[in-house]
Design an enzyme around this catalytic site. Structure first.
Site, PDB file in Angstrom:
ATOM      1  N   SER A 246     -13.122 -32.543 -10.410  1.00  0.00           N
ATOM      2  CA  SER A 246     -14.406 -32.008 -10.840  1.00  0.00           C
ATOM      3  C   SER A 246     -15.293 -31.693  -9.640  1.00  0.00           C
ATOM      4  CB  SER A 246     -15.129 -33.021 -11.743  1.00  0.00           C
ATOM      5  OG  SER A 246     -14.412 -33.232 -12.939  1.00  0.00           O
ATOM      6  N   GLY A 284     -13.280 -28.153 -13.733  1.00  0.00           N
ATOM      7  CA  GLY A 284     -13.721 -28.735 -12.475  1.00  0.00           C
ATOM      8  C   GLY A 284     -14.513 -27.817 -11.577  1.00  0.00           C
ATOM      9  N   GLU A 326     -10.893 -25.330 -19.020  1.00  0.00           N
ATOM     10  CA  GLU A 326     -11.778 -26.320 -19.640  1.00  0.00           C
ATOM     11  C   GLU A 326     -13.065 -26.516 -18.840  1.00  0.00           C
ATOM     12  OE1 GLU A 326      -9.375 -29.805 -19.838  1.00  0.00           O
ATOM     13  OE2 GLU A 326      -7.863 -28.866 -21.111  1.00  0.00           O
ATOM     14  N   PRO A 327     -13.913 -25.502 -18.735  1.00  0.00           N
ATOM     15  CA  PRO A 327     -15.188 -25.718 -18.044  1.00  0.00           C
ATOM     16  C   PRO A 327     -16.115 -26.591 -18.882  1.00  0.00           C
ATOM     17  CG  PRO A 327     -15.147 -23.543 -19.036  1.00  0.00           C
ATOM     18  CD  PRO A 327     -13.784 -24.143 -19.258  1.00  0.00           C
ATOM     19  N   GLY A 328     -16.648 -27.619 -18.303  1.00  0.00           N
ATOM     20  CA  GLY A 328     -17.624 -28.471 -18.990  1.00  0.00           C
ATOM     21  C   GLY A 328     -18.916 -28.473 -18.210  1.00  0.00           C
ATOM     22  N   ARG A 329     -18.880 -29.129 -17.034  1.00  0.00           N
ATOM     23  CA  ARG A 329     -20.052 -29.195 -16.164  1.00  0.00           C
ATOM     24  C   ARG A 329     -20.598 -27.799 -15.856  1.00  0.00           C
ATOM     25  NH1 ARG A 329     -20.516 -32.892 -11.732  1.00  0.00           N
ATOM     26  NH2 ARG A 329     -18.310 -33.324 -12.049  1.00  0.00           N
ATOM     27  N   CYS A 401     -33.848 -52.794 -11.770  1.00  0.00           N
ATOM     28  CA  CYS A 401     -33.809 -53.899 -10.814  1.00  0.00           C
ATOM     29  C   CYS A 401     -32.554 -53.806  -9.953  1.00  0.00           C
ATOM     30  CB  CYS A 401     -33.861 -55.226 -11.565  1.00  0.00           C
ATOM     31  SG  CYS A 401     -34.175 -56.650 -10.503  1.00  0.00           S
ATOM     32  N   GLU A 402     -32.437 -52.708  -9.233  1.00  0.00           N
ATOM     33  CA  GLU A 402     -31.313 -52.444  -8.328  1.00  0.00           C
ATOM     34  C   GLU A 402     -31.837 -51.622  -7.157  1.00  0.00           C
ATOM     35  OE1 GLU A 402     -28.123 -53.352  -8.681  1.00  0.00           O
ATOM     36  OE2 GLU A 402     -28.196 -54.125 -10.749  1.00  0.00           O
ATOM     37  N   TYR A 431     -22.973 -35.038 -17.629  1.00  0.00           N
ATOM     38  CA  TYR A 431     -22.677 -36.411 -17.213  1.00  0.00           C
ATOM     39  C   TYR A 431     -23.915 -37.259 -16.965  1.00  0.00           C
ATOM     40  CZ  TYR A 431     -18.072 -34.385 -16.681  1.00  0.00           C
ATOM     41  OH  TYR A 431     -16.888 -33.723 -16.926  1.00  0.00           O
TER      42      TYR A 431
END
Length: 478
Positions: A246, A284, A326-329, A401-402, A431
């Site tokens: 990706s 990707g 399969e394009p997603g992003r 709290c990180e 995502y």
């Protein structure tokens, strides 16, 4: 980007000092996101302050028009490029990037299919009205229940990921009295230029079956899988699937993967006496998160890939197979921004004479986990007014709290930034919602869709924000 002042030594080399803090980089911000005459960011013509007032912050704001336009762009580009070499194309939207029942409707209406990676995503695709034959089911560890649901509904394909899974799918299909349409996922050994955690075609990882022949001889795992699917009467082998990773900008990886898998398909077809009719090359394709990113247009990707596929098929003496992508992003990512309200501002001295401003916002790693998971970079702009003063190197951080709770690692924001201002982080359509959590018991934000095309601009909730009562509804201790 133009530099009007010396860059901070703390800034990465790729980050330029902006000449105009109100400018929107067109590589990152699609046309639906623009400034009005008062310098206010608008989405589909609706001012950000209005959206923030109505839906609160943090909130994910999607441009439906952008999502649909990018879906059409990929479908058209690949259909036309492969038609010129005599091949057909199917475009599967990768639902793992962002999937709701409303998104399924957009995808279906734009002529795309849906790729799902779990039983939950499959349930959303079905609830959203997608025809089962236009749905694929992926996953490296599908349960019997997930496979049974796919077979019961007559899904168009199940992408099998191991020899054990082939046996399980065949057994369940035999039990149900159906023939299961399958594709075999292979790992072509292409090392994509992306983060280690999202590269998926090298040998040492969990997905797929290797094309490599073992040192002690015998068939490769991929060949064993194809042979098993071919001889089993409960399975219909549709073709071969691969996916190299990706957020990839280097075009060569896709072409190399296509050539390797086509060579495997030619060899398998000759050995088994049957042609494999379809090749799925996954997705990707990278998008621009910052000025350092240089995404390629869909048409350029499609034309280059079609040329490599046609050339390889010609050398191998086989017909060009039906192609799937399969394009997603690449569809969902640029279609959204996340709105945050600024809280605490703090300037720290990193070393003598070098200062960094920390800008705390009302969200963080619970609504965008990618920076802490992958070290992903984003940018941000002041969204509810014009900028004042010069650029100040800033780090936008969340409220969790990180210490690693970073939303934007490095960005120049205006000197007069103040508590109560609204920031917009672009390219958060993929995502972010999908990986969101309730860490620190923070409810997940709402998802808002804005549509301007062909009508007066309108915004509507497509996923309501969670409340504390939603979280307590699952807590059975009191």
């Amino acid at each position: 980007m133009s530099r009007t002042a010396p860059a901070s030594p703390l800034a990465p080399e790729w980050l330029g000092v902006p000449e105009d803090l109100d400018a929107l980089d067109p590589r990152i911000w699609p046309p639906a996101f623009r400034r009005d005459d008062h310098g206010v960011l608008t989405v589909g013509g609706i001012p950000v302050p209005e959206l923030a007032e109505r839906y609160g912050t943090p909130s994910y704001i999607y441009s439906e028009d952008t999502f649909r336009a990018r879906a059409r762009e990929f479908r058209t580009a690949f259909t036309e490029a492969f038609a010129r070499i005599g091949a057909e194309v199917s475009v599967y939207y990768a639902g793992k990037s962002f999937l709701t029942t409303e998104v399924v409707r957009w995808v279906r209406e734009e002529g795309l299919n849906v790729d799902t990676a779990s039983g939950g995503e499959l349930a959303v695709a079905l609830r959203g009205g997608m025809e089962p034959e236009r749905i694929a089911l992926h996953g490296n560890n599908k349960s019997a229940a997930e496979i049974t649901r796919a077979l019961d509904h007559g899904l168009g394909r199940i992408v099998v990921d191991s020899l054990a899974e082939i046996e399980l799918v065949a057994h369940l299909a035999r039990t149900l009295g159906v023939v299961a349409p399958v594709m075999v996922r292979v790992t072509p050994g292409v090392h994509a230029s992306t983060h280690e955690f999202i590269a998926t075609a090298h040998e040492d990882q969990k997905f797929g079956l290797s094309l490599a022949v073992p040192q002690d001889g015998g068939d490769s795992p991929a060949m064993q899988a194809v042979a098993a699917c071919t001889v089993d009467p409960d399975l219909e082998l549709r073709g071969i699937h691969c996916h190299i990773g990706s957020q990839i900008f280097d075009a060569d990886g896709f072409g190399v993967a296509a050539e390797r898998v086509l060579a495997f398909m030619a060899g398998a077809g000759a050995r088994l006496g049957t042609a494999l009719p379809e090749l799925d090359l996954g997705g990707g394709y990278g998008i621009a998160y910052t000025e350092a990113d240089t995404p390629r247009p869909a048409r350029e990707i499609a034309e280059a890939l079609a040329e490599r596929v046609a050339s390889a098929a010609g050398r191998l003496g086989i017909a060009v197979p039906h192609l799937s992508i399969e394009p997603g992003r690449a569809i969902s990512g640029p279609a959204a921004c996340t709105l945050y309200t600024v809280g605490t501002l703090k300037t720290v001295e990193v070393e003598p004479g070098l200062r960094r401003r920390y800008v705390s916002v009302d969200g963080g790693m619970s609504d965008n986990a990618r920076p802490v998971l992958y070290g992903a970079d984003y940018t941000a702009v002041l969204a509810d007014r014009r900028a004042g003063g010069g650029p100040v190197l800033s780090r936008v951080v969340g409220k969790h709290c990180e210490s690693g709770d970073i939303v934007v690692r490095d960005v120049y924001l205006p000197e007069d930034l103040a508590p109560g201002d609204v920031l917009a982080v672009p390219a958060t359509g993929a995502y972010c919602w999908a990986l969101s959590s309730n860490y620190n018991w923070i409810p997940r934000p709402p998802v808002v869709a804005v549509r301007a095309a062909g009508a007066r601009p309108a915004a509507r909730l497509i996923v309501r924000g969670e409340t504390e009562e939603d979280l307590f509804a699952r807590d059975l201790g009191a």
